[in-house]
Design an enzyme around this catalytic site. Structure first.
Site, PDB file in Angstrom:
ATOM      1  N   GLU A 108       0.790  -1.259  -0.213  1.00  0.00           N
ATOM      2  CA  GLU A 108      -0.032  -0.012  -0.052  1.00  0.00           C
ATOM      3  C   GLU A 108       0.747   1.463  -0.066  1.00  0.00           C
ATOM      4  OE1 GLU A 108      -3.357   2.243   2.638  1.00  0.00           O
ATOM      5  OE2 GLU A 108      -2.050   0.443   3.648  1.00  0.00           O
ATOM      6  N   LYS A 147      -9.672   2.511  -3.018  1.00  0.00           N
ATOM      7  CA  LYS A 147     -10.082   2.321  -1.545  1.00  0.00           C
ATOM      8  C   LYS A 147     -11.381   2.759  -1.291  1.00  0.00           C
ATOM      9  CE  LYS A 147      -8.648   1.380   3.037  1.00  0.00           C
ATOM     10  NZ  LYS A 147      -7.820   1.804   4.201  1.00  0.00           N
ATOM     11  N   CYS A 186      -5.403  -2.486   2.909  1.00  0.00           N
ATOM     12  CA  CYS A 186      -5.240  -2.253   4.432  1.00  0.00           C
ATOM     13  C   CYS A 186      -6.390  -2.620   5.158  1.00  0.00           C
ATOM     14  CB  CYS A 186      -5.108  -0.793   4.783  1.00  0.00           C
ATOM     15  SG  CYS A 186      -4.601  -0.591   6.342  1.00  0.00           S
TER      16      CYS A 186
END
Length: 543
Positions: A294, A358, A415
């Site tokens: 990430e 995301k 994440c």
């Protein structure tokens, strides 16, 4: 409680039930804190059994002599104190994130370490309070508590953006055999089983009839044995691998305080490329796909042709790179520039062929919630990630499939998106994609939390998504733990925490036909919740 029943109750149990005021709440807090030892990386299931057993006895005292409605408040307080202790002991490592930029965020450390558990404990307060309304003798109270705790964990995972970290089901989800149950009932179904099993020993010290005293514990042992047998049967031989795919996961171990400094851009790119080009073991095939974690770059690589060309030059013919990266989108007239926490697919020609933004952002970490945004910025506060205005959420919820040449369709997560059951493939909640995914990709940066239980808990929860969905998990973390996990939850390969390294592995194949959870989502959990509610009502009405 009748006189014959009271005569059989040990004095210590009666003393616990008779506690009031701060002594009752203090013991509830300590019992909750003890229960956190059942979570990763400790995995001490008996700790949760002791914790919930004490909670039942405290509830006995709060419910005794009160009408149904008047039970709610004292039971709520017990549950809130229990949840406060459970979450404080299980989430203390969040404080590490406030120390990365201590000059700016140290003042807020108590809000994360104490304030968050204090607030989230209200969910358990509501669960205990609801259980108190259903409270009875014997098995009635065990079913009532399982109903309340199951509902509390589900609500905690969904309301106010959701935070299903260390739900009770994770107490069963660390054992390879026991975790297989998630393929049928999901994490929240395991939450109810964990509550039933771990609260059952409370009846050993109460009840005049042997069946009422020993029955729940015997039933709990049968449930655990049945779950283990189901898991052992389900595991079978090792899963096959996808032909022609060889993965390399790059773990650069970049310190968080250096990772986002623009002056380090060249060194960081060189470090990634050097690790990606390390020679393979003798006789091992060359990697076909490289994975970087990430937010790999302290700059917008999509806007840097030279950096893209440098990355492409580091790829061998036919190789593709999948990397986390910040991405910017040109604004409409009058709007600010929007930034996204993204996954990019980069080919050997230097082109970005696909991306995923995301969807489930971290409140206060990646953005400031809208009601507080203007007020907090007015006094000079910002989210942890230093992006102007914070990240914007992607709009492809339930459509997170990435197309990567040479790979099956990729279900991308960034994440902590991987801790949400049903978010990978919201079966029963969204139309199926044209092609089912062949793997879950999770890129993350756990450097915020150092060498604490946090990164280990994160891995354990992501691992359970593989079992729920019947998909292999490919997880690349900046500082670790990076891993390749098969669709039954077996760890094929993994790295150590806080180590600069790389990991080469084959890609396990998905389970053909998927799983019951993948098809029906939380339907089994809903049925179990209803069964606990019905069981508590029926058992309470028995003489």
């Amino acid at each position: 409680m009748s006189d014959p029943e009271r005569a059989r109750v040990p004095g210590a149990v009666l003393a616990i039930a008779r506690l009031t005021g701060w002594r009752r709440l203090g013991l509830a807090w300590l019992a909750g804190a003890l229960g956190a030892l059942a979570m990763p990386p400790y995995g001490l299931l008996p700790a949760l059994a002791v914790s919930l057993t004490v909670a039942v006895w405290l509830q006995d005292g709060a419910a005794a002599g009160r009408t149904t409605v008047r039970r709610f408040a004292p039971c709520f307080l017990i549950g809130w104190a229990w949840g406060f202790g459970y979450l404080t002991a299980g989430l203390w490592w969040l404080g590490q994130a406030f120390l990365v930029e201590a000059d700016e965020f140290l003042w807020a450390l108590p809000l994360g370490v104490i304030g968050l558990p204090f607030v989230l404990g209200l969910f358990y307060g509501a669960g205990f309070g609801a259980a108190g309304l259903l409270w009875g003798r014997g098995t009635a109270r065990i079913a009532a508590l399982a109903f309340g705790l199951g509902a509390a964990d589900w609500l905690r995972g969904h309301l106010f953006t959701g935070f299903p970290w260390n739900t009770l089901g994770m107490a069963l989800a660390q054992n390879l055999w026991l975790m297989q149950g998630a393929a049928a009932i999901g994490l929240y179904g395991l939450c109810i089983l964990a509550a039933l099993v771990c609260a059952a020993p409370a009846t050993l010290a109460t009840g005049a009839h042997p069946r009422a005293r020993f029955g729940p514990s015997v039933a709990a042992a049968i449930v655990l044995a049945g779950l283990a047998l189901y898991g052992a049967e389900r595991l079978g031989p090792p899963d096959p691998v996808v032909a022609g795919v060889r993965l390399r996961l790059v773990q650069p171990n970049l310190p968080q305080d250096a990772k986002f400094r623009p002056e380090n851009r060249a060194d960081i790119v060189d470090r990634y490329i050097e690790l990606s080009q390390r020679p393979t073991e003798a006789g091992a095939p060359e990697p076909t796909h490289i994975v970087w974690p990430e937010s790999a770059f302290p700059f917008l690589i999509q806007r840097d042709p030279d950096a893209l060309a440098k990355v492409a030059a580091g790829l061998k013919p036919g190789q593709h790179l999948i990397t986390g990266a910040a991405r910017a989108e040109e604004p409409l007239p009058g709007e600010r520039l929007r930034f996204y926490n993204a996954v990019l697919v980069i080919g050997p020609d230097g082109r970005i062929s696909d991306s995923y933004d995301k969807v489930h952002l971290v409140p206060f970490g990646e953005y400031l919630p809208a009601p507080l945004d203007a007020a907090l910025r007015a006094v000079g506060l910002r989210q942890f990630v230093a992006i102007p205005g914070g990240f914007s959420a992607g709009t492809l919820a339930g459509q997170r499939i990435l197309t990567v040449p040479g790979l099956p369709p990729v279900a991308a997560t960034i994440c902590y998106e991987a801790i949400f059951p049903g978010a990978i493939l919201p079966a029963g909640h969204a139309a199926p994609s044209p092609q089912p995914p062949g793997l879950i990709l999770n890129v993350t940066n756990d450097a915020w939390f150092g060498d604490t239980p946090g990164p280990r808990q994160h891995l354990a929860q992501a691992r359970l998504r593989a079992v729920e969905e019947g998909l292999p998990l490919v997880r690349d973390a900046n500082t670790g733990i990076s891993a390749v996990i098969d669709p039954h939850g077996r760890v094929v390969a993994r790295t150590a925490l806080d180590t600069e390294t790389w990991l080469d592995a084959d890609l396990p194949a998905r389970i053909v036909g998927g799983t019951l959870y993948g098809q029906f989502g939380d339907a089994a959990f809903a049925l179990m919740l209803a069964a606990c509610l019905g069981g508590a009502v029926i058992a309470r009405r028995r003489p």
